[in-house]
Design a protein around this motif. Structure first.
Motif, PDB file in Angstrom:
ATOM      1  N   UNK A   1       0.887  -1.154  -0.021  1.00  0.00           N
ATOM      2  CA  UNK A   1       0.088  -0.009  -0.036  1.00  0.00           C
ATOM      3  C   UNK A   1       1.036   1.246   0.037  1.00  0.00           C
ATOM      4  N   UNK A   2       1.959   1.210   0.603  1.00  0.00           N
ATOM      5  CA  UNK A   2       2.911   2.434   0.462  1.00  0.00           C
ATOM      6  C   UNK A   2       3.364   2.788  -1.010  1.00  0.00           C
TER       7      UNK A   2
ATOM      8  N   UNK B   1       2.375   5.913  -3.034  1.00  0.00           N
ATOM      9  CA  UNK B   1       3.266   6.964  -3.260  1.00  0.00           C
ATOM     10  C   UNK B   1       3.494   7.299  -4.821  1.00  0.00           C
ATOM     11  N   UNK B   2       3.384   6.205  -5.556  1.00  0.00           N
ATOM     12  CA  UNK B   2       3.427   6.327  -7.031  1.00  0.00           C
ATOM     13  C   UNK B   2       1.998   6.933  -7.515  1.00  0.00           C
ATOM     14  N   UNK B   3       1.054   6.766  -7.140  1.00  0.00           N
ATOM     15  CA  UNK B   3      -0.143   7.518  -7.422  1.00  0.00           C
ATOM     16  C   UNK B   3      -0.539   8.675  -6.774  1.00  0.00           C
ATOM     17  N   UNK B   4       0.136   9.164  -5.762  1.00  0.00           N
ATOM     18  CA  UNK B   4       0.217  10.672  -5.167  1.00  0.00           C
ATOM     19  C   UNK B   4       1.044  11.304  -6.054  1.00  0.00           C
ATOM     20  N   UNK B   5       2.091  10.782  -6.769  1.00  0.00           N
ATOM     21  CA  UNK B   5       3.039  11.478  -7.596  1.00  0.00           C
ATOM     22  C   UNK B   5       2.875  11.627  -8.938  1.00  0.00           C
ATOM     23  N   UNK B   6       2.004  10.768  -9.506  1.00  0.00           N
ATOM     24  CA  UNK B   6       1.666  10.434 -10.818  1.00  0.00           C
ATOM     25  C   UNK B   6       2.710   9.808 -11.751  1.00  0.00           C
TER      26      UNK B   6
ATOM     27  N   UNK C   1       9.199   3.381   2.525  1.00  0.00           N
ATOM     28  CA  UNK C   1      10.649   3.062   2.807  1.00  0.00           C
ATOM     29  C   UNK C   1      10.794   2.282   4.086  1.00  0.00           C
ATOM     30  N   UNK C   2      10.041   2.776   5.155  1.00  0.00           N
ATOM     31  CA  UNK C   2      10.173   2.101   6.399  1.00  0.00           C
ATOM     32  C   UNK C   2       9.554   0.698   6.638  1.00  0.00           C
ATOM     33  N   UNK C   3       8.347   0.585   5.618  1.00  0.00           N
ATOM     34  CA  UNK C   3       7.778  -0.817   5.647  1.00  0.00           C
ATOM     35  C   UNK C   3       8.827  -1.795   4.704  1.00  0.00           C
TER      36      UNK C   3
END
Length: 259
Positions: free
Chosen positions: A158-159, A163-168, A232-234
């Protein structure tokens, strides 16, 4: 007290015990229900192609999942029903929901059954991981998980989506890499790698001075890019046990010739 009075009280006590067994504790199971709803909401959002809310909903389920057990222990409301209900909720929120989200987000674009297989491996691994945890909960070391915990595995996927969806960034087009990440995370759940559980942490725990600047850096990164930091943490946590096991094995091999 005569014998007749004693016989009248015994059936009453048994009835009270029977009622307690049939009743369930409201507060912890209400929190578990909230986690279950978050997983269900994530599935609905994914079906509607709203992948950022879907990923966030799974993280909300993780937050609630971490609360129900602690609330039950603090209030003395632990029960066998609560344990089983929590496991069923986890299968949906951290197994079925992440697998379906990743499949609809990327893996269905592979054009064959490999994408479906990758998503199913993750979902099945989450179910197996939770079943094994319930069986071994009384026999394993409380300080470590055997295999990657399902919430942490879901956080990796989910991370990535968040991440990739939020930054297109069109990373969903890289179905091969998404497939490898999904399969690898699923296999880590059913592995025997020991993962630090954090259950032995306490406010009086002493750490090195290096831990404070690291915590500050993580806090700044969270403010800068929350989705990237979570991913990154996950991912670092998911890789920590295999890397630690590999490093320990290499050290043992290097010591053998010297001895």
């Amino acid at each position: 007290m005569d014998h007749e009075t004693q016989t009248e009280q015994q059936p009453a006590d048994r009835q009270d015990d029977h009622r307690r067994r049939k009743a369930i504790y409201l507060l912890p199971n209400l929190i578990t229900t909230g986690a279950l709803f978050a997983g269900f909401f994530a599935i609905v959002m994914a079906v509607q192609d709203n992948f950022v809310p879907a990923a966030i909903a799974v993280f909300v389920a993780m937050l609630l999942d971490g609360m129900d057990g602690r609330v039950a222990r603090m209030t003395g409301t632990e029960s066998e029903f609560g344990i089983q209900y929590d496991s069923l909720s986890d299968v949906i929120s951290f197994g079925i929901a992440p697998a379906l989200i990743v499949y609809l987000w990327s893996l269905q674009g592979m054009g064959d059954r490999w994408g479906m297989l990758g998503a199913f491996v993750f979902a099945a691994a989450a179910a197996i991981r939770l079943a094994r945890f319930n069986v071994q909960v009384e026999t394993v070391d409380k300080g470590y998980f055997v295999g990657l915990a399902s919430p942490a595995a879901a956080a990796v996927l989910m991370g990535m989506v968040w991440f990739f969806e939020a930054h297109d960034i069109p990373f969903e087009a890289q179905q091969g890499w998404v497939w490898v990440i999904t399969i690898t995370t699923g296999l880590l759940m059913v592995s025997s790698f020991p993962y630090f559980s954090g259950k032995r942490l306490s406010p009086r725990l002493r750490v090195s001075f290096l831990s404070l600047p690291i915590a500050i850096i993580v806090f700044v990164l969270l403010l800068k890019d929350f989705a990237l930091t979570l991913w990154v943490l996950a991912s670092a946590y998911a890789l920590s046990a295999p890397l630690w096991t590999l490093t320990r094995g290499l050290r043992r091999r290097l010591k053998r010739p010297a001895s």
